[in-house]
Motif scaffolding. Structure first.
Motif, mmCIF file in Angstrom:
data_model
loop_
_atom_site.group_PDB
_atom_site.id
_atom_site.type_symbol
_atom_site.label_atom_id
_atom_site.label_comp_id
_atom_site.label_asym_id
_atom_site.label_seq_id
_atom_site.Cartn_x
_atom_site.Cartn_y
_atom_site.Cartn_z
ATOM 1 N N LEU A 106 0.826 -1.209 0.000
ATOM 2 C CA LEU A 106 0.000 0.000 0.000
ATOM 3 C C LEU A 106 0.860 1.259 0.000
ATOM 4 O O LEU A 106 0.584 2.213 -0.722
ATOM 5 C CB LEU A 106 -0.907 0.028 1.234
ATOM 6 N N ALA A 107 1.925 1.262 0.802
ATOM 7 C CA ALA A 107 2.693 2.483 0.985
ATOM 8 C C ALA A 107 3.629 2.746 -0.183
ATOM 9 O O ALA A 107 3.828 3.896 -0.559
ATOM 10 C CB ALA A 107 3.477 2.405 2.295
ATOM 11 N N TYR A 115 -5.068 5.342 -0.298
ATOM 12 C CA TYR A 115 -5.967 5.565 0.841
ATOM 13 C C TYR A 115 -7.310 4.873 0.634
ATOM 14 O O TYR A 115 -7.944 4.425 1.579
ATOM 15 C CB TYR A 115 -6.141 7.055 1.111
ATOM 16 N N VAL A 116 -7.718 4.789 -0.615
ATOM 17 C CA VAL A 116 -8.946 4.053 -0.918
ATOM 18 C C VAL A 116 -8.766 2.584 -0.553
ATOM 19 O O VAL A 116 -9.609 1.965 0.114
ATOM 20 C CB VAL A 116 -9.300 4.182 -2.417
ATOM 21 N N LEU A 117 -7.619 2.035 -0.952
ATOM 22 C CA LEU A 117 -7.351 0.625 -0.650
ATOM 23 C C LEU A 117 -7.236 0.397 0.859
ATOM 24 O O LEU A 117 -7.712 -0.608 1.381
ATOM 25 C CB LEU A 117 -6.066 0.179 -1.348
ATOM 26 N N LEU A 120 -10.513 0.096 2.276
ATOM 27 C CA LEU A 120 -11.105 -1.209 1.990
ATOM 28 C C LEU A 120 -10.597 -2.267 2.966
ATOM 29 O O LEU A 120 -11.333 -3.153 3.398
ATOM 30 C CB LEU A 120 -10.773 -1.641 0.562
ATOM 31 N N ILE A 121 -9.293 -2.149 3.302
ATOM 32 C CA ILE A 121 -8.719 -3.138 4.217
ATOM 33 C C ILE A 121 -9.311 -2.985 5.614
ATOM 34 O O ILE A 121 -9.542 -3.959 6.324
ATOM 35 C CB ILE A 121 -7.176 -2.978 4.248
ATOM 36 N N ILE A 122 -9.580 -1.743 5.977
ATOM 37 C CA ILE A 122 -10.121 -1.497 7.316
ATOM 38 C C ILE A 122 -11.632 -1.741 7.353
ATOM 39 O O ILE A 122 -12.220 -1.889 8.424
ATOM 40 C CB ILE A 122 -9.758 -0.067 7.776
ATOM 41 N N PHE A 189 1.744 0.524 7.663
ATOM 42 C CA PHE A 189 1.550 1.420 6.528
ATOM 43 C C PHE A 189 2.060 2.819 6.845
ATOM 44 O O PHE A 189 2.781 3.425 6.056
ATOM 45 C CB PHE A 189 0.055 1.469 6.168
ATOM 46 N N VAL A 190 1.705 3.316 8.021
ATOM 47 C CA VAL A 190 2.086 4.673 8.405
ATOM 48 C C VAL A 190 3.601 4.815 8.435
ATOM 49 O O VAL A 190 4.168 5.754 7.888
ATOM 50 C CB VAL A 190 1.473 5.045 9.771
#
Lengths: 301, 407
Positions: A106-107, A115-117, A120-122, A189-190
């Protein structure tokens, strides 16, 4: 050093105002913590030594007996505690291993739509926790999705389904891992997202392979996120009781279940409080230890 | 008043001593009240004693004075607070029928809609009340009645205000009586016995031992409470499994630990057990009558055993909180629950018995009626069934049971 009288007094005045502002800002959270954390914990501590009685059957004498039973090794609960620690460690390790590639992808690999993905994961978090646990019963049961598939393909006789899929320690760990993966992908991710991409370019300019770049640059820089992620899973899962209650069967019973049983079924709040407080203590120690470690990491980074 | 209740409950060995010890700290005050009462109720004490009056005088004599001191129903606030099991009026299982049969008469008589607070099991219900929760009416089960009364938070019913009361089985009413007062009105009853799937399990030997049978490894369900200690106690032939000594508890624990590997899961909700039983995930389990009814309706080849050790019978019923402001509402509610319609609803929908003797057992399918023995007037008597009994050393039982679970 070369501070004039005026400047110094102005700074002191500022500091006083600043301090007052800080106190005002902190008062809310502090009162909240006092009312809803410190005082309740004090009550639990009082229960654990018998200073507060609830039931008419309580002995009504202050003693450290339940602490002594727990800590001197004769207690069945200590064994259960280590079992829960082992299960939580396994789950946390698995979850971090699963979540890291997700966070990495993702990152660093997805462009604008990351951010869309991420959302979706969350997204599974928006559905009920119970529902997500119970869904696994449908998947893992004797007549569930996996066993039906195995018997349909002829790999397993329909009369002899694989029973350890459901109601076992394996099930508890599987379901816990499933539930925590999205939550853990977030800190990973962060930490990867805020990684300075020019470092990666520099590494490749200097001739590092992609693997070497990952091992020498990306991974060390994201370690603080990994540790945070690990703690995110480890701490709540040691005290977990809902998942083992629903899918744990006889072997998935955890430390949290015995606390719940002592409070709701056994009516032994003294032992229950002792176990709860012990868990709190262990978690606090872990936080203190890992917290320092995390900060050191951040400084090194 | 508590002192007077204790002798009624000192049936089991050692309990008298324990109860005595339990209340040492409170006895002083209560004795004082009692002796003050004997001394002729000085004016200053009259107010304090008024609260105890309902309990201290026999129900027949008191009903007149109670009626006089209790305001008429119009002056009560209504919004009756009912502390109950799920599906007993709150609509969890049969939204329309629960309302219609269990409290339809109440709604008609009072125009009130009760509000429900739910509990999951008797222990958590008791815990909540000990911790200070109060309602108007609660619905615990018989083996815990003594604990509730001992807390001093309940008051006896005025059975003359419950017009359906004479229809209730007097033999079963005894479970709710303390000091000659009807503190609880027993309503629903049922059994605890093994339910087995005859396609896989040999039903010729009817015993609790089927729950510990090596032949059915991985196909057995136990309940997730320390009642398993009692069931194991009966299986091992222990004389009084409700009050076991440390040696007996250790024997039972070792037995359960050695058999634990045979068990697929412990159930918390009877419906979970039913789903697993239907799907064939388990073939034998600790069972209440509702699962028997479901198995019958599903056409399964089942047997609800009459184990040679005897079934365990339970009875639950309504109790009245001492500080209720809905005294008459509560009696109307109990009356509704005691009705023939409520009884037949319980029989037909949950396959539970009801203490109303006018209920027609033919509302239950023949198979279930036979399985439960509803046509047999002695089905609840010893030695066919042992009433679920108060466990004086409950926290000790819990310790041993935790050891089983943690093993």
């Amino acid at each position: 050093m070369a501070v004039t009288q005026q400047e110094a007094s102005a700074r002191r005045g500022w500091r006083r105002r600043d301090r007052r502002g800080t106190a005002g800002l902190l008062a809310g959270p502090l009162i909240w913590l006092l009312l809803f954390f410190v005082i309740p914990v004090a009550f639990v501590a009082a229960y654990s030594v018998g200073a507060v009685d609830l039931f008419p059957t309580d002995p009504g004498v202050v003693s450290l007996a339940s602490w002594q039973r727990l800590l001197t090794g004769g207690s069945v609960y200590m064994g259960l505690f280590w079992k829960s620690i082992r299960m939580s460690l396994t789950v946390s390790a698995i979850v971090v291993l699963l979540a890291y590639p997700t966070g990495y992808f993702l990152a660093l690999c997805v462009g604008r739509r990351k951010y869309v993905l991420l959302l979706l994961i969350i997204a599974p978090f928006l559905t009920s926790y119970l529902l997500r646990v119970l869904a696994w019963k449908v998947i893992l049961g004797d007549a569930g999705v996996i066993n039906s598939f195995l018997s349909w393909t002829g790999m397993q006789s329909p009369d002899d389904p694989i029973t350890w899929f459901l109601y076992s320690r394996f099930t508890v760990m599987l379901v816990l891992a499933y539930i925590w993966v999205p939550f853990v992908a977030l800190p990973v991710f962060v930490s990867l997202d805020k990684l300075d991409k020019s470092l990666l370019e520099a590494a490749s300019d200097l001739g590092a392979s992609r693997w070497r770049t990952f091992v020498r640059v990306t991974l060390p820089l994201s370690l603080s996120g990994v540790f945070a992620a690990f703690l995110f899973v480890f701490i709540p899962t040691i005290g977990e009781f809902v998942t083992p209650l629903l899918v744990g069967g006889t072997s998935g019973y955890m430390y949290g279940n015995s606390i719940q049983d002592l409070f709701t079924k056994g009516l032994d709040w003294q032992t229950g409080s002792t176990l709860a407080l012990f868990l709190l203590g262990v978690v606090a120690v872990l936080m203190a230890a890992f917290g320092r470690f995390l900060r050191v990491r951040a400084v090194v980074a | 008043m508590i002192r007077a209740i204790i002798p009624a409950r000192t049936t089991t060995r050692g309990e008298a001593v324990m109860v005595e010890k339990r209340f040492t700290r409170e006895v002083g005050r209560r004795d004082f009240l009692r002796y003050a009462g004997y001394a002729g109720m000085s004016v200053s004490m009259a107010g304090v004693l008024a609260a105890c009056r309902d309990a201290d005088t026999p129900s027949g004599g008191s009903s007149g004075s109670v009626k006089a001191s209790i305001p008429p129903i119009e002056q009560e606030p209504g919004g009756l607070q009912v502390f109950d099991w799920s599906g007993y009026g709150n609509g969890d299982y049969y939204p329309k029928e629960e309302k219609k049969f269990l409290w339809g008469q109440y709604a008609k008589a009072t125009g009130d809609t009760p509000e429900f607070a739910l509990f999951e099991n008797d222990d958590s219900a008791y815990t909540k009340v000990v911790a200070g929760a109060r309602y108007d009416v609660a619905h615990p089960c018989g083996y815990r009645y003594g604990d509730w009364v001992d807390l001093g938070v309940m008051q006896p019913w005025d059975t003359s205000l419950i017009s359906n009361f004479p229809s209730l089985n007097p033999k079963l009413m005894a479970a709710g009586q303390f000091d000659g007062q009807q503190y609880f009105v027993p309503m629903d009853w049922g059994f605890i016995a093994p339910l087995v799937n005859l396609d896989h399990v040999d039903g010729s030997d009817e015993t609790f031992g089927v729950l510990f049978d090596e032949r059915y490894k991985g196909k057995i369900a136990w309940i997730d409470t320390l009642n398993m200690m009692v069931v194991a106690g009966y299986t091992l032939g222990i004389e009084n499994p409700w009050d076991m000594s440390d040696e007996e508890l250790a024997e039972v624990r070792d037995f359960l630990v050695s058999k634990k590997g045979l068990v697929r899961f412990y159930w918390n909700q009877s419906y979970d057990f039913w789903l697993a039983f239907k799907k064939g995930e388990v073939w034998a389990g600790y069972s209440w009558p509702d699962t028997v009814g479901y198995a019958d309706a599903a056409g399964m080849n089942y047997l609800y055993m009459q184990p040679k050790e005897g079934r365990i019978s339970w009875v639950c019923g309504l109790g009245l909180f001492a500080d209720t402001e809905n005294y008459r509402h509560a009696h109307e509610y109990a009356n509704s629950w005691a009705s023939k319609e409520a009884a037949e609803f319980l029989l037909a929908y949950y396959y539970y018995g009801h203490t109303n003797t006018e209920a027609d057992p033919s509302v239950v399918p023949d198979g279930v009626r036979t399985a439960l023995g509803l046509d047999d007037p002695t089905v609840l008597d010893e030695p066919k069934a042992h009433p679920e009994t108060h466990i004086p050393r409950r926290s000790i039982y819990q310790q041993y049971w935790s050891e089983v679970q943690a093993a």
